[in-house]
Design an enzyme around this catalytic site. Sequence first.
Site, PDB file in Angstrom:
ATOM      1  N   TYR A 226       3.275  32.218  17.467  1.00  0.00           N
ATOM      2  CA  TYR A 226       4.203  32.155  16.343  1.00  0.00           C
ATOM      3  C   TYR A 226       4.115  33.434  15.532  1.00  0.00           C
ATOM      4  CZ  TYR A 226       4.994  27.110  16.805  1.00  0.00           C
ATOM      5  OH  TYR A 226       5.355  25.868  17.246  1.00  0.00           O
TER       6      TYR A 226
ATOM      7  N   TYR B 248       0.355  26.772  23.443  1.00  0.00           N
ATOM      8  CA  TYR B 248      -0.612  27.590  22.706  1.00  0.00           C
ATOM      9  C   TYR B 248      -1.845  26.774  22.332  1.00  0.00           C
ATOM     10  CZ  TYR B 248       1.563  25.425  18.581  1.00  0.00           C
ATOM     11  OH  TYR B 248       2.053  24.531  17.670  1.00  0.00           O
TER      12      TYR B 248
ATOM     13  N   ARG C 282      -1.371  22.848  22.711  1.00  0.00           N
ATOM     14  CA  ARG C 282      -0.148  22.106  22.458  1.00  0.00           C
ATOM     15  C   ARG C 282       0.855  22.343  23.578  1.00  0.00           C
ATOM     16  NH1 ARG C 282       2.605  20.502  18.182  1.00  0.00           N
ATOM     17  NH2 ARG C 282       2.687  18.761  19.640  1.00  0.00           N
TER      18      ARG C 282
ATOM     19  N   HIS D 253       7.008  23.210  22.866  1.00  0.00           N
ATOM     20  CA  HIS D 253       7.860  22.357  22.034  1.00  0.00           C
ATOM     21  C   HIS D 253       8.687  23.215  21.098  1.00  0.00           C
ATOM     22  CE1 HIS D 253       4.195  22.995  19.632  1.00  0.00           C
ATOM     23  NE2 HIS D 253       5.017  22.984  18.596  1.00  0.00           N
TER      24      HIS D 253
ATOM     25  N   HIS E 225      10.287  22.777  17.184  1.00  0.00           N
ATOM     26  CA  HIS E 225      10.341  21.957  15.971  1.00  0.00           C
ATOM     27  C   HIS E 225      11.786  21.836  15.513  1.00  0.00           C
ATOM     28  CE1 HIS E 225       5.951  22.126  15.042  1.00  0.00           C
ATOM     29  NE2 HIS E 225       6.024  23.257  15.719  1.00  0.00           N
TER      30      HIS E 225
END
Lengths: 242, 193
Positions: A109, A148, A158, A161, A163
């Site tokens: 991110y 990640y 995780r 995905h 959000h």
Amino acid sequence: MDTTTIGEIIRGDREVFPPYLYSAYRATIKRSPHLPLLEVPLTLTELTGPGPAISEITPEDADLTRNAGTGGEAIGQRIIVTGRVLDENGDPVPNTLVEVWQANAAGRYLHKRDTWPGPLDPNFLGIGRCLTNEEGVYRFLTIHPGAYPWKNDPNAWRPSHIHFSILGPSSRTRLITQMYFPGDPLHALDPIMNAVPEPYRSRMIATYDHSVTEPEWALGYRWDIVLRGPNATPFGERKENE
Amino acid sequence: MGKAPVTPTQTVGPFFHPCLLRPDAVITTLIKPETEGTRIRIEGRVLDGDGLPVDDAMVEIWQANHYGRYRHPLDQRPLPLDPTFIGFGRTGTDEEGRYWFETIKPGVVPFDDQQDQAPHILVMVFARGLLNHVVTRIYFEDEPANASDPILQRVPEERRGTLIARREEVDGSVVYRFDIRLQGEGETVFFDV
């Protein structure tokens, strides 16, 4: 993982929504309410809400591959993510704000608190937004996010995905959730996803849709989002009314 | 029960800021100079079960205007709409768990055909570790209508105080202080709505 404490306190649909306390997801332990939620009648306060709220949305906002303002294109598998925002009756929710954020293709991110050694992509901010059209359809062009690591438990990762944040027509329909990709072996290991009981967990997994895939361009995924309650309030007519 | 399968909630996680709190998505000041109503500032902190600041929360608020009208198609009562006021706010907490909004005190809104509600603001808190957001309300300490508010009457008396913002005057302006305790001592009342 078998000793996970699962709390009794749940807001909304008790079968479908996750409990506040799901101890395998450690951050819930000190942040989950301990006292029962108060059930009260719905009033005009809950049955109304902000509508689109944000005035300036451009078509570029929905293209995460090119919206970094660098003139360059994000690295990664190009994908189209589209679907409809519906109410519980299956009717479309038009003209509502859909905001998305995600990791880059390497699973990183662009955020000061994400410091693991996955490479950043200067051409990828990982943020997008759009309004649903009259049929409730949203559509984003992006890249497939990477998995990640996180520090919840040793060697925790995780699953890929995206959000999603949706305002919907009222305060009661406000939804923040995550969309997952089909066939990911990390699903079974993810406490955030698994806080939602089966069979409802699968509602968060998009479907690969070859009719959405565009030749020589991008793979297509379809994911419909269903908000709580009936949608009695079409915001599409707001501008004419005011 | 509806026919379509409702989508479950998931946590907002720790990395939402660049998207949900991009500069044009943050609304800490809900008012313009010409907005009608009594100016107020709301300040507070979001705290966890140890009383420690939640420094990565997002707080959203929703309220009626000065006349008690919601800017929403469902609210068709013959009360004025203020073109300068939407009634929606969104912000993040800082390293001390603090948030603030500059707004106006909302008017009275109906509960049903018989009863009114005291002025209040709906609050939603999202954070890493919250698999679903929490929903609460801000009421105002100096508001006589609190005594007969039908929602407050449904709150156990000993917990009612968690919904009532304390009035302070700071440099001649009115500040209402409203802390949100997610868990433990003084836990805020959250609603299942």
